[in-house]
Motif scaffolding. Structure first.
Motif, PDB file in Angstrom:
ATOM      1  N   THR A   1       0.827  -1.212   0.000  1.00  0.00           N
ATOM      2  CA  THR A   1       0.000   0.000   0.000  1.00  0.00           C
ATOM      3  C   THR A   1       0.857   1.256   0.000  1.00  0.00           C
ATOM      4  O   THR A   1       0.555   2.224  -0.710  1.00  0.00           O
ATOM      5  N   ALA A   2       1.932   1.255   0.790  1.00  0.00           N
ATOM      6  CA  ALA A   2       2.807   2.426   0.836  1.00  0.00           C
ATOM      7  C   ALA A   2       3.422   2.704  -0.533  1.00  0.00           C
ATOM      8  O   ALA A   2       3.489   3.858  -0.975  1.00  0.00           O
ATOM      9  N   ILE A   3       3.855   1.650  -1.215  1.00  0.00           N
ATOM     10  CA  ILE A   3       4.465   1.822  -2.542  1.00  0.00           C
ATOM     11  C   ILE A   3       3.442   2.325  -3.545  1.00  0.00           C
ATOM     12  O   ILE A   3       3.682   3.286  -4.289  1.00  0.00           O
ATOM     13  N   VAL A   4       2.271   1.695  -3.572  1.00  0.00           N
ATOM     14  CA  VAL A   4       1.237   2.067  -4.545  1.00  0.00           C
ATOM     15  C   VAL A   4       0.724   3.469  -4.288  1.00  0.00           C
ATOM     16  O   VAL A   4       0.558   4.271  -5.218  1.00  0.00           O
ATOM     17  N   ASP A   5       0.478   3.815  -3.033  1.00  0.00           N
ATOM     18  CA  ASP A   5      -0.004   5.165  -2.707  1.00  0.00           C
ATOM     19  C   ASP A   5       1.036   6.226  -3.038  1.00  0.00           C
ATOM     20  O   ASP A   5       0.695   7.330  -3.474  1.00  0.00           O
ATOM     21  N   GLU A   6       2.300   5.899  -2.840  1.00  0.00           N
ATOM     22  CA  GLU A   6       3.353   6.882  -3.081  1.00  0.00           C
ATOM     23  C   GLU A   6       3.485   7.184  -4.574  1.00  0.00           C
ATOM     24  O   GLU A   6       3.649   8.336  -4.968  1.00  0.00           O
ATOM     25  N   VAL A   7       3.418   6.153  -5.400  1.00  0.00           N
ATOM     26  CA  VAL A   7       3.465   6.382  -6.852  1.00  0.00           C
ATOM     27  C   VAL A   7       2.155   7.017  -7.298  1.00  0.00           C
ATOM     28  O   VAL A   7       2.141   8.050  -7.980  1.00  0.00           O
TER      29      VAL A   7
ATOM     30  N   ARG B   1      -3.446  -0.336 -11.288  1.00  0.00           N
ATOM     31  CA  ARG B   1      -3.947  -1.487 -12.049  1.00  0.00           C
ATOM     32  C   ARG B   1      -3.022  -2.696 -11.912  1.00  0.00           C
ATOM     33  O   ARG B   1      -3.458  -3.827 -12.129  1.00  0.00           O
ATOM     34  N   ARG B   2      -1.780  -2.462 -11.576  1.00  0.00           N
ATOM     35  CA  ARG B   2      -0.794  -3.553 -11.476  1.00  0.00           C
ATOM     36  C   ARG B   2      -0.378  -3.820 -10.039  1.00  0.00           C
ATOM     37  O   ARG B   2       0.729  -4.266  -9.774  1.00  0.00           O
ATOM     38  N   LYS B   3      -1.278  -3.559  -9.113  1.00  0.00           N
ATOM     39  CA  LYS B   3      -0.967  -3.765  -7.702  1.00  0.00           C
ATOM     40  C   LYS B   3      -0.625  -5.224  -7.402  1.00  0.00           C
ATOM     41  O   LYS B   3       0.216  -5.514  -6.538  1.00  0.00           O
ATOM     42  N   THR B   4      -1.245  -6.142  -8.111  1.00  0.00           N
ATOM     43  CA  THR B   4      -0.955  -7.566  -7.903  1.00  0.00           C
ATOM     44  C   THR B   4       0.508  -7.872  -8.177  1.00  0.00           C
ATOM     45  O   THR B   4       1.145  -8.651  -7.452  1.00  0.00           O
ATOM     46  N   PHE B   5       1.072  -7.232  -9.212  1.00  0.00           N
ATOM     47  CA  PHE B   5       2.481  -7.473  -9.533  1.00  0.00           C
ATOM     48  C   PHE B   5       3.398  -6.850  -8.484  1.00  0.00           C
ATOM     49  O   PHE B   5       4.480  -7.378  -8.206  1.00  0.00           O
ATOM     50  N   VAL B   6       2.965  -5.732  -7.901  1.00  0.00           N
ATOM     51  CA  VAL B   6       3.739  -5.145  -6.801  1.00  0.00           C
ATOM     52  C   VAL B   6       3.748  -6.105  -5.614  1.00  0.00           C
ATOM     53  O   VAL B   6       4.793  -6.343  -4.987  1.00  0.00           O
ATOM     54  N   THR B   7       2.586  -6.683  -5.309  1.00  0.00           N
ATOM     55  CA  THR B   7       2.489  -7.665  -4.224  1.00  0.00           C
ATOM     56  C   THR B   7       3.396  -8.856  -4.491  1.00  0.00           C
ATOM     57  O   THR B   7       4.119  -9.330  -3.599  1.00  0.00           O
ATOM     58  N   LEU B   8       3.389  -9.344  -5.736  1.00  0.00           N
ATOM     59  CA  LEU B   8       4.248 -10.470  -6.106  1.00  0.00           C
ATOM     60  C   LEU B   8       5.721 -10.109  -5.950  1.00  0.00           C
ATOM     61  O   LEU B   8       6.515 -10.900  -5.421  1.00  0.00           O
ATOM     62  N   GLY B   9       6.085  -8.911  -6.384  1.00  0.00           N
ATOM     63  CA  GLY B   9       7.475  -8.486  -6.277  1.00  0.00           C
ATOM     64  C   GLY B   9       7.946  -8.400  -4.837  1.00  0.00           C
ATOM     65  O   GLY B   9       9.049  -8.866  -4.497  1.00  0.00           O
ATOM     66  N   VAL B  10       7.110  -7.823  -3.968  1.00  0.00           N
ATOM     67  CA  VAL B  10       7.472  -7.716  -2.558  1.00  0.00           C
ATOM     68  C   VAL B  10       7.589  -9.108  -1.930  1.00  0.00           C
ATOM     69  O   VAL B  10       8.495  -9.371  -1.128  1.00  0.00           O
TER      70      VAL B  10
END
Length: 613
Positions: free
Chosen positions: A383-389, A396-405
């Motif tokens: 959430t911090a990463i997505v909100d900051e960007v 739309r690509r939050k799932t890939f951020v979750t996978l990366g983390v």
């Protein structure tokens, strides 16, 4: 009135299409309970209670809950809910202190790395319990040493019984400990596989953010109570269980005057509720704006503490039975931390009929307790990463951020599955999330109450909930809670002892790394503050400080329909991107909406650009 609508007006949506919301309020409460109720409730609180005066420890424990735990919990929930932002975005309230949010992210990263390793060990015990005889029951395994002692050995002597928790038959095989923290040795493949399973489970449960995790918690947050009740009922029917429970509860009132008892009570409340991790702010940010987070904070905090007390009955009923079987005092078999969860309690379960069943239930409960916390740790970072960007592309690509983390977390956890892994795990547990959390929480209180201003914050809460925070909470936030936090910090420093593991003493270089981990989160605060002051407008240092600490223009409710009074929307290029406009009548065409010139306020009335502010 629904969500601030005036009579005759259509009920407001109060939903963030952009970020998403909880499906309902039960999901938020269950997620927060799962986050706060973790492994520490089972393996730390019961030990602290009997060590610090038994039932007498309950008095300072609940005093600290009332004056520190619940107020801090309510502050973090209201902070995240008002702004609908994660631990970084909320610091629009005072941009100079955004380093507090980065510090929370660093702490959550450390905890997320080693916490999932603990879960993976629970997974391993869960899998090996699926047998007719538990592997740690007897000393006839290939990995046992001549000094191995099992609780079912016929020739168990009193001397051996005293060393029970130091010579467990199975832990030697699971960890295959090296002789030094610097000697990593080989990766324990069974643990590596279980670590992969842990991260896959966490990722799948968070694949759609709070929409998916909100459904999973119906099971993960409730089933541990079913298991606790089953183990409690089984435990109290055993011979010697009452002795264990009395050992847990018998009050030693003379210890009430011991400062260490009060320090342990304050520390346990602070750490068990998950304050300053960033998770509470993150979870509350997905609430609807007018949700009663005051009520939620009281319910969740009390549930967390009641669970700790209940878990003590479960643990000590079995340990009392074990002590009775061995003919020793309860103190000889009692342990805390991983030693209780993976040594003492599993050994006690071997004495029960159908012991694999009880072992499977116990470790499944540990897995669920751990996952509930791990969900929030991972969601805090994502959430911090997505909100900051903040742009549509990353949302739309939050799932890939979750996978990366999750992938990065798995890779960073691999060293903890080596033969020296337990040394590193305990090092991170003792230093990465200790006094740094206290410092972060203290600075957060000061920033909100004294930099942003307590009157402003109380008005924000009244705007959100419909009533100001009760006087008791106002006093706690401004004076009592910061004082208790400072007391915890002083207590932590005074009580500091270099870390050790059984007879192994950590070398100086390892302890230095521990302190660097602790400082890495705290150092974010002054570094970002200096950066922000340097980038702020002003001819003098004082002007730059004022501009760096005052709330930014886009601070306030995220949805335009909630921005009234001093938050009445006056759109500009800098604020337009941060506000999500929710149409009150989405069925009407865009052409009709475009014809409306005034800005729609939160009560349905039209505001001109020169509002009353």
């Amino acid at each position: 009135l629904q969500n601030g609508a005036v009579p005759g007006e259509r009920g407001k949506q109060d939903k963030s299409v952009k970020r998403g919301n909880w499906g309902n309020q039960i999901e938020f409460v269950l997620t927060s309970v799962g986050y706060a109720v973790g492994l520490g409730n089972v393996w730390r609180f019961p030990y602290l209670c009997y060590r610090n005066g038994g039932g007498a420890f309950m008095f300072p424990y609940f005093i600290m809950l009332v004056f520190c735990g619940i107020p801090l919990f309510f502050m973090e929930l209201s902070f995240g809910q008002f702004a609908s932002q994660g631990c970084l975005g909320v610091w629009r309230v005072s941009p100079m202190f955004k380093g507090v949010g980065y510090g929370m992210m660093v702490v959550s990263t450390y905890i997320g790395i080693y916490y999932n390793v603990v879960i993976c060990i629970a997974f391993y015990y869960f899998f090996v319990s699926m047998t007719r005889v538990l592997p740690w029951t007897y000393c006839s395994n290939a990995w046992n040493t001549p000094d191995c002692v099992g609780v079912l050995d016929g020739n168990l002597s009193s001397r051996a019984a005293l060393n029970l928790t130091h010579l467990p038959p199975c832990r030697r095989y699971v960890l295959d400990l090296s002789d030094d923290i610097g000697n990593l040795g080989e990766v324990r493949l069974p643990l590596l596989g279980c670590l992969g399973v842990s991260w896959v489970v966490v990722f799948l449960c968070l694949i759609k953010g709070v929409k998916s995790s909100g459904k999973v918690v119906y099971f993960t947050a409730t089933f541990p109570y079913v298991v606790l009740t089953i183990l409690f009922v089984r435990g109290i029917t055993l011979e010697g269980s009452l002795t264990g429970i009395m050992y847990y509860l018998t009050p030693q009132w003379d210890k009430i005057l011991d400062a260490k008892v009060w320090g342990d009570a304050a520390s346990q409340i602070f750490y068990s509720l998950g304050c300053a991790w960033g998770g509470l702010i993150t979870m509350a940010s997905y609430n609807k704006f007018h949700n009663n987070c005051y009520r939620d904070s009281i319910i969740i905090s009390i549930t967390n503490c009641a669970t700790s007390v209940y878990a003590g009955f479960v643990i000590f009923s079995i340990l009392g039975f074990m002590a009775n079987h061995l003919g020793v005092d309860v103190s000889k078999v009692a342990d805390h931390g991983p030693g209780l969860a993976f040594v003492a309690y599993p050994e006690a379960l071997t004495l029960l009929p159908i012991s694999p069943l009880w072992s499977i239930l116990f470790f499944f409960m540990l897995i669920l307790l751990g996952l509930g916390t791990q969900f929030c740790l991972l969601e805090t970072l994502v959430t911090a990463i997505v909100d900051e960007v903040g742009n549509e592309w990353i949302i739309r690509r939050k799932t890939f951020v979750t996978l990366g983390v999750a992938v990065v977390g798995f890779l960073l956890g691999v060293p903890l599955t080596t033969q020296a892994g337990i040394y590193w795990l305990l090092l991170m547990d003792n230093y990465a999330a200790s006094f740094s959390l206290v410092v972060i929480s203290c600075i957060m209180c000061v920033a909100i109450m004294y930099i942003y201003g307590h009157r402003n914050y109380f008005k924000d809460i009244e705007m959100m909930l419909g009533f100001p925070p009760p006087l008791f909470f106002q006093i706690c936030w401004r004076f009592i809670s910061p004082a208790i936090i400072f007391f915890i910090l002083v207590f932590t420093v005074i009580q500091y002892r270099p870390i050790s593991y059984n007879d192994y003493v950590y070398p100086t270089w390892a302890i230095s790394i521990g302190f660097l981990m602790a400082l890495s989160s705290v150092i974010c605060i002054p570094i970002y503050a200096i950066y922000k002051v340097c980038r702020s407008e002003g001819d003098t240092l004082l002007e730059r400080l004022k501009n760096a600490t005052k709330a930014s223009k886009d601070w306030g409710p995220a949805l335009a329909e909630h921005r009234s009074g001093r938050y009445a929307p006056v759109f500009s290029p800098s604020t337009e991107s941060h506000l999500e406009v929710q149409p009150l009548q989405p069925e009407k065409g865009r052409s009709e909406a475009a014809a409306v010139s005034p800005v729609q306020g939160s009560n349905g009335s039209a505001h001109s650009q020169d509002s009353r502010l």
